[in-house]
Design an enzyme around this catalytic site. Sequence first.
Site, mmCIF file in Angstrom:
data_model
loop_
_atom_site.group_PDB
_atom_site.id
_atom_site.type_symbol
_atom_site.label_atom_id
_atom_site.label_comp_id
_atom_site.label_asym_id
_atom_site.label_seq_id
_atom_site.Cartn_x
_atom_site.Cartn_y
_atom_site.Cartn_z
ATOM 1 C CG ASN A 1 -0.430 0.915 2.282
ATOM 2 O OD1 ASN A 1 -0.702 1.935 2.410
ATOM 3 N ND2 ASN A 1 0.149 0.086 3.309
ATOM 4 C CG PHE B 1 -0.424 9.641 7.035
ATOM 5 C CD1 PHE B 1 -0.109 8.099 7.053
ATOM 6 C CD2 PHE B 1 0.504 10.114 7.745
ATOM 7 C CE1 PHE B 1 0.973 7.601 7.891
ATOM 8 C CE2 PHE B 1 1.550 10.010 8.336
ATOM 9 C CZ PHE B 1 1.582 8.285 8.608
ATOM 10 C CB SER C 1 3.737 5.746 7.139
ATOM 11 O OG SER C 1 3.304 5.469 5.779
ATOM 12 C CG ASN D 1 3.174 4.510 1.896
ATOM 13 O OD1 ASN D 1 3.818 3.944 1.098
ATOM 14 N ND2 ASN D 1 2.339 3.439 2.613
ATOM 15 C CB THR D 2 4.288 10.724 4.505
ATOM 16 O OG1 THR D 2 2.778 10.228 4.513
ATOM 17 C CG2 THR D 2 3.945 12.286 4.763
ATOM 18 C CE LYS E 1 2.440 0.395 12.956
ATOM 19 N NZ LYS E 1 1.073 0.171 12.422
ATOM 20 C CG ASN F 1 4.294 1.209 9.374
ATOM 21 O OD1 ASN F 1 3.433 0.740 8.894
ATOM 22 N ND2 ASN F 1 4.255 2.451 10.052
#
Length: 347
Positions: free
Chosen positions: A115, A119, A181, A183-184, A219, A248
């Site tokens: 994925n 966010f 994460s 993805n940012t 996390k 994560n």
Amino acid sequence: MYQLVKPLFFLLQPEDAHRAVTSGLRNTRLVPGVSKLIRSSFCYDDPRLERHVFGLTFKNPVGLAAGFDKNAEFVEEIADLGFGFVEIGTVTPRPQPGNDKPRMFRLVDDEAIINRMGFNNQGVEVAAQRLKQLKHRDKLIIGGNIGKNKSTPNEKAVDDYVTCFDVLFDVVDYFVVNVSSPNTPGLRDLQEKEPLMHILNTLQSRNGKNGLVRPILLKIAPDLTDSQLDDIVSIVQETKIAGVIATNTTITRERLRSSPELTKEIGGLSGRPLTRRSTEVIKYLSEKSNRSFPIIGVGGIHNAEDAKEKLAAGASLIQLYTGFIYEGPVLVKRICKALLKDKRLDK
């Protein structure tokens, strides 16, 4: 039952399937008596499953990880499926759409998901308002997973975490600081010791509102080196936060069987390929810290044995996400029943 309908869900794009499942949960719960029927099918209540961790009492150690209910829309429906706790988010101060679609991909041959959601959420105020309206709030343990907006530069990231912390303080039971994460853009840079210490110390300085202290957890990514994990142990102990969530999603793509068309997709990988690495991180942190802080284990839990391995490695609680998607809600009950039979994990 789930294994019969799963092929139908898997015909849909992942985000469409998610909407179908959550809408189905919400709509069926509106029918009188259905909520009780669902609970009787999936909940496995036994006082021996209770866990007392960072000052909270969990009815069982199996939680739902952040990402499934980003906007706190389905907390009570999820609780009906037998989870001991639910983590909402990741939420950010301002609403944001996330990354362009498609942004979620099933790697069925690997029992995994990639994925790059980014966010996507409706903003912390919306989530907080929904949590305030819950009818049975006192019976649920709810975590709030908080992050920064994509447009916020890293040097001002602490302001975003403070905003989310303040808004959610009265409506969640614990916090999770998400700096891991993939993805940012630039978010994982906040895992470095100096910026991370600044964020955590700032949040700790605001903790204790009206005499109430909320546990704060960090996390972390599974891709950290041993020296970086040593830093994490030091940071947790120095800031006196409550614990760690490990781990994560990963950016590695090792030993995957799915087609290169899928495995080349950018984003975080979760599910079965993460099982071993997340357990290694849990074990390392537990041993290095001499079990001085609790760890919530997450990553590649697809059956009861996976859950027991995480707990035996040093986790106090565990969370599901991708395994829940592949195995269905019965997985929670299976894990709870298996834990009662394993004397090593009787705490």
